[in-house]
Design an enzyme around this catalytic site. Sequence first.
Site, PDB file in Angstrom:
ATOM      1  N   LYS A   1     -12.328  -7.632   6.201  1.00  0.00           N
ATOM      2  CA  LYS A   1     -11.658  -6.763   7.163  1.00  0.00           C
ATOM      3  C   LYS A   1     -12.483  -5.506   7.414  1.00  0.00           C
ATOM      4  CE  LYS A   1      -7.725  -3.737   7.351  1.00  0.00           C
ATOM      5  NZ  LYS A   1      -6.712  -3.063   6.628  1.00  0.00           N
TER       6      LYS A   1
ATOM      7  N   ARG B   1      -3.002   3.014  12.447  1.00  0.00           N
ATOM      8  CA  ARG B   1      -2.585   4.203  11.705  1.00  0.00           C
ATOM      9  C   ARG B   1      -1.506   4.983  12.439  1.00  0.00           C
ATOM     10  NH1 ARG B   1      -8.454   5.969   9.255  1.00  0.00           N
ATOM     11  NH2 ARG B   1      -8.580   4.234   7.771  1.00  0.00           N
TER      12      ARG B   1
ATOM     13  N   CYS C   1       0.865  -1.175   0.000  1.00  0.00           N
ATOM     14  CA  CYS C   1       0.000   0.000   0.000  1.00  0.00           C
ATOM     15  C   CYS C   1       0.906   1.231   0.000  1.00  0.00           C
ATOM     16  CB  CYS C   1      -0.889   0.010   1.248  1.00  0.00           C
ATOM     17  SG  CYS C   1      -2.222   1.227   1.146  1.00  0.00           S
TER      18      CYS C   1
ATOM     19  N   LYS D   1     -12.672  -4.933   2.070  1.00  0.00           N
ATOM     20  CA  LYS D   1     -12.139  -4.095   3.146  1.00  0.00           C
ATOM     21  C   LYS D   1     -13.011  -2.853   3.282  1.00  0.00           C
ATOM     22  CE  LYS D   1      -8.105  -1.253   4.219  1.00  0.00           C
ATOM     23  NZ  LYS D   1      -6.664  -1.067   3.993  1.00  0.00           N
TER      24      LYS D   1
ATOM     25  N   CYS E   1       0.050   4.129   1.846  1.00  0.00           N
ATOM     26  CA  CYS E   1      -0.356   5.088   2.882  1.00  0.00           C
ATOM     27  C   CYS E   1       0.746   5.428   3.892  1.00  0.00           C
ATOM     28  CB  CYS E   1      -1.624   4.617   3.600  1.00  0.00           C
ATOM     29  SG  CYS E   1      -1.460   3.051   4.460  1.00  0.00           S
TER      30      CYS E   1
ATOM     31  N   SER F   1      -6.624  -3.734  14.256  1.00  0.00           N
ATOM     32  CA  SER F   1      -6.024  -3.171  15.467  1.00  0.00           C
ATOM     33  C   SER F   1      -7.052  -2.721  16.500  1.00  0.00           C
ATOM     34  CB  SER F   1      -5.095  -2.021  15.082  1.00  0.00           C
ATOM     35  OG  SER F   1      -5.791  -1.020  14.371  1.00  0.00           O
TER      36      SER F   1
ATOM     37  N   CYS G   1      -3.920   5.958   0.506  1.00  0.00           N
ATOM     38  CA  CYS G   1      -3.448   4.667   0.010  1.00  0.00           C
ATOM     39  C   CYS G   1      -3.056   4.731  -1.465  1.00  0.00           C
ATOM     40  CB  CYS G   1      -4.519   3.608   0.234  1.00  0.00           C
ATOM     41  SG  CYS G   1      -4.942   3.435   1.982  1.00  0.00           S
TER      42      CYS G   1
ATOM     43  N   TYR H   1      -3.261  -9.647  15.940  1.00  0.00           N
ATOM     44  CA  TYR H   1      -2.149  -9.146  16.756  1.00  0.00           C
ATOM     45  C   TYR H   1      -1.907 -10.054  17.958  1.00  0.00           C
ATOM     46  CZ  TYR H   1      -2.547  -5.122  13.752  1.00  0.00           C
ATOM     47  OH  TYR H   1      -2.575  -4.338  12.641  1.00  0.00           O
TER      48      TYR H   1
ATOM     49  N   ARG I   1     -11.233   7.956   3.655  1.00  0.00           N
ATOM     50  CA  ARG I   1     -10.986   6.907   2.668  1.00  0.00           C
ATOM     51  C   ARG I   1     -12.265   6.389   2.005  1.00  0.00           C
ATOM     52  NH1 ARG I   1      -5.645   6.424   4.012  1.00  0.00           N
ATOM     53  NH2 ARG I   1      -4.955   5.355   5.901  1.00  0.00           N
TER      54      ARG I   1
HETATM   55  C1  PBG Z   1      -3.231   0.141   4.850  1.00  0.00           C
HETATM   56  C2  PBG Z   1      -3.800  -0.743   5.881  1.00  0.00           C
HETATM   57  C3  PBG Z   1      -4.637  -0.420   6.963  1.00  0.00           C
HETATM   58  C4  PBG Z   1      -4.741  -1.576   7.724  1.00  0.00           C
HETATM   59  C5  PBG Z   1      -4.028  -2.571   7.069  1.00  0.00           C
HETATM   60  N1  PBG Z   1      -3.466  -2.042   5.914  1.00  0.00           N
HETATM   61  C6  PBG Z   1      -5.227   0.870   7.414  1.00  0.00           C
HETATM   62  C7  PBG Z   1      -6.213   1.589   6.609  1.00  0.00           C
HETATM   63  O1  PBG Z   1      -6.751   1.111   5.628  1.00  0.00           O
HETATM   64  O2  PBG Z   1      -6.474   2.720   7.001  1.00  0.00           O
HETATM   65  C8  PBG Z   1      -5.478  -1.679   9.027  1.00  0.00           C
HETATM   66  C9  PBG Z   1      -5.051  -2.776   9.904  1.00  0.00           C
HETATM   67  C10 PBG Z   1      -5.406  -2.652  11.342  1.00  0.00           C
HETATM   68  O3  PBG Z   1      -6.126  -1.744  11.798  1.00  0.00           O
HETATM   69  O4  PBG Z   1      -4.929  -3.504  12.063  1.00  0.00           O
HETATM   70  N2  PBG Z   1      -3.982   0.467   3.803  1.00  0.00           N
END
Ligand code: PBG
Length: 306
Positions: free
Chosen positions: A232, A189, A104, A179, A106, A258, A114, A297, A201
């Site tokens: 996700k 983040r 990605c 996602k 980002c 997360s 992203c 995690y 986003r």
């Molecule tokens: C990057 C990405 C994100 C996550 C995984 N890859 C963040 C987003 O899309 O803002 C989130 C993973 C997590 O919160 O554990 N694009």
Amino acid sequence: MKSYFPIRKTNKLSKQMLIQPMFVDQRLKSPKKIKGLGENYSWPQSTILKAVEKDLKKGLRNFLFFIVPKEKQKLPEDFSFHYEVIRSLKTQFKKDLTLLIDTCLCSITPDGHCGISHNKKINLPETHYALGLAANTYLEAGADIIAPSDMMKDTTKYLRKIFNENNFNAAQIMSYSTKFKSGFYGPFREAANSTPKGYDRSSYQLPVNDRSKAIQSSIINAAQGANYLMVKPGMTSIDLIQEIKAETLLPTGAYQVSGEFASLKLLDSQGLGKYPDLLMESLNVFSRAKADYIITYGARDIVSHL
Ligand code: PBG
């Protein structure tokens, strides 16, 4: 072609299906705890081999890496830090380690988006070009699986095309295929230095209220050449897993993101629940919902119990 995460025949949670996220941050001199995520740290490059070795000894095998470079780039083209990290991991651990790389932009774009944007609008050709450079570099360095998480239109198709052009025909893609735009990504983040600026986003991540769009997104990624699909955040998407698998016949996993994971830790820290039990319960639910793999995690905390 070898499948690292085949469609499972049973509902039993197993250690082979666990994937541990890991952060390497070029800005760091010493390990930094990630707020809310328990024993998860951002690692400086100098410590990453030791950290992985420790996890491998616990019985983990699969790692999803988030590699955070020091410098931001408006038009990302320098992925040399990523290359060094991947190369050193695969040189050291070879096949003992299944190495997935989050792909990605980002963590590298100045505005934390992203893709590459101008005036709050993503430029798709520029974005694909940069993602392609990144993914090729990761494969050259020895990555086992490329995991695009950008959610831009046709990224999987673009990557499959350039992999074929570059003799990476056997390269594997784990698409973050369903996602959602979500409030559950907060702790991540901070660690990935990727909080979006200027706009959110929602122009590229999925709205949670549209089921058919959510399923369709995975179907499209399957048709474009993904080897593995994903929902996700995991907990808010478990109802989609079986339908996605039925439609695509591809292995489909869940990402316990997360914020979901942090909520388990928070309950524990407030004396309102027990983290190990909450973790076990939540992972069993993903397994019951027929996830073929789980990104969590808590993988290193649970692996010895399986
Ligand atoms: C990057 C990405 C994100 C996550 C995984 N890859 C963040 C987003 O899309 O803002 C989130 C993973 C997590 O919160 O554990 N694009």
